[in-house]
Write a protein that holds these residues in place. Structure first.
Motif, PDB file in Angstrom:
ATOM      1  N   MET A   1       0.815  -1.170  -0.084  1.00 17.61           N
ATOM      2  CA  MET A   1       0.064   0.176   0.175  1.00 17.61           C
ATOM      3  C   MET A   1       0.955   1.325  -0.245  1.00 17.61           C
ATOM      4  SD  MET A   1      -2.384   2.153   0.495  1.00 17.61           S
ATOM      5  CE  MET A   1      -1.860   3.548   0.712  1.00 17.61           C
ATOM      6  N   TYR A  29      -4.918   0.714   6.538  1.00 19.90           N
ATOM      7  CA  TYR A  29      -4.039   0.190   5.260  1.00 19.90           C
ATOM      8  C   TYR A  29      -4.481  -1.014   4.865  1.00 19.90           C
ATOM      9  CZ  TYR A  29      -2.204   4.809   5.682  1.00 19.90           C
ATOM     10  OH  TYR A  29      -2.253   6.339   5.501  1.00 19.90           O
ATOM     11  N   TYR A  33      -8.074   0.189   3.042  1.00 21.61           N
ATOM     12  CA  TYR A  33      -7.597   0.364   1.762  1.00 21.61           C
ATOM     13  C   TYR A  33      -7.504  -0.674   1.009  1.00 21.61           C
ATOM     14  CZ  TYR A  33      -5.804   5.306   1.786  1.00 21.61           C
ATOM     15  OH  TYR A  33      -5.652   6.619   1.751  1.00 21.61           O
ATOM     16  N   GLU A  34      -7.579  -1.792   1.160  1.00 20.81           N
ATOM     17  CA  GLU A  34      -7.510  -2.877   0.353  1.00 20.81           C
ATOM     18  C   GLU A  34      -8.922  -3.363  -0.303  1.00 20.81           C
ATOM     19  OE1 GLU A  34      -4.868  -4.307  -0.883  1.00 20.81           O
ATOM     20  OE2 GLU A  34      -3.640  -2.630   0.194  1.00 20.81           O
ATOM     21  N   LEU A  40      -6.887   2.857  -5.933  1.00 23.47           N
ATOM     22  CA  LEU A  40      -5.811   3.599  -5.147  1.00 23.47           C
ATOM     23  C   LEU A  40      -6.036   5.043  -5.302  1.00 23.47           C
ATOM     24  CD1 LEU A  40      -4.283   3.322  -2.702  1.00 23.47           C
ATOM     25  CD2 LEU A  40      -2.273   2.812  -4.366  1.00 23.47           C
ATOM     26  N   LYS A  43      -9.204   6.535  -3.756  1.00 21.96           N
ATOM     27  CA  LYS A  43      -9.085   6.703  -2.358  1.00 21.96           C
ATOM     28  C   LYS A  43      -8.010   7.594  -1.899  1.00 21.96           C
ATOM     29  CE  LYS A  43      -9.780   1.535  -2.250  1.00 21.96           C
ATOM     30  NZ  LYS A  43      -9.328   0.316  -1.750  1.00 21.96           N
ATOM     31  N   GLU A  44      -6.915   7.899  -2.621  1.00 20.25           N
ATOM     32  CA  GLU A  44      -5.917   8.823  -1.883  1.00 20.25           C
ATOM     33  C   GLU A  44      -6.624  10.358  -2.223  1.00 20.25           C
ATOM     34  OE1 GLU A  44      -3.385   8.631  -0.130  1.00 20.25           O
ATOM     35  OE2 GLU A  44      -2.723   6.678  -0.464  1.00 20.25           O
ATOM     36  N   HIS A  63      -0.673  12.038   1.986  1.00 15.89           N
ATOM     37  CA  HIS A  63      -1.584  11.440   1.200  1.00 15.89           C
ATOM     38  C   HIS A  63      -1.535  12.277  -0.255  1.00 15.89           C
ATOM     39  CE1 HIS A  63      -3.307   8.310   3.446  1.00 15.89           C
ATOM     40  NE2 HIS A  63      -3.006   9.044   4.551  1.00 15.89           N
TER      41      HIS A  63
END
Length: 116
Positions: A1, A29, A33-34, A40, A43-44, A63
Motif C-alpha cells: 500500500m 491500510y 485501503y484493500e 487507489l 481513495k487517495e 496523502h
C-alpha cells in the motif's frame, strides 16, 4: 500500500506508539485501503479531501504524495482541493494548497539535485 514510503511511515508511527502503528497498519491500510470498489488513486484523492477538512497538514502531505504516486495528476489534486471550498471554506483549502505547494517545491529541489 505505502509503496516507497512504507518504511518511513511505519517508523514514524512506531516512534509515536507501536500499538498505534499496528492499528493504523492493520485496519486503515490492510483492511480499509484493500477493499475493492475504488482504485487507489480515487481513495487517495478522497483521503486528501478528508484530511484537508480535518486540518491535518502532515497527514495531508503524505496523502498528496500518495495520490501522485498512485497516478493522480497535479490538475486532479488541485480540482480535488478546489471542490472542497464550498464544504470546508477558504481557510482550510488555502492551507491544503500550501501543503501541495510545499510538497511540489521539495520535489523540484530533489530533482534539481539529481545528476543528469
Amino acid at each position: 500500500m505505502f509503496s516507497s514510503q512504507e518504511e518511513r511511515i511505519l517508523q514514524r508511527l512506531a516512534g509515536l506508539d507501536p500499538d498505534l502503528m499496528a492499528y493504523i497498519r492493520d485496519f486503515a491500510y490492510d483492511t480499509v485501503y484493500e477493499r475493492p470498489g475504488l482504485d487507489l488513486k480515487t481513495k487517495e484523492l478522497i483521503a486528501c479531501a478528508l484530511l484537508a477538512s480535518l486540518g491535518s497538514p502532515g497527514e495531508l502531505k503524505t496523502h498528496l504524495r500518495g495520490a501522485m504516486q498512485a497516478g493522480a495528476t497535479e490538475q486532479e489534486l488541485r480540482e480535488t482541493l478546489l471542490f472542497c471550498v464550498p464544504y470546508l471554506g477558504f481557510p482550510r483549502v488555502v492551507a491544503a494548497f500550501s501543503q501541495l505547494a510545499d510538497l511540489q517545491a521539495r520535489q523540484a529541489a530533489k530533482q534539481a539535485q539529481q545528476p543528469e
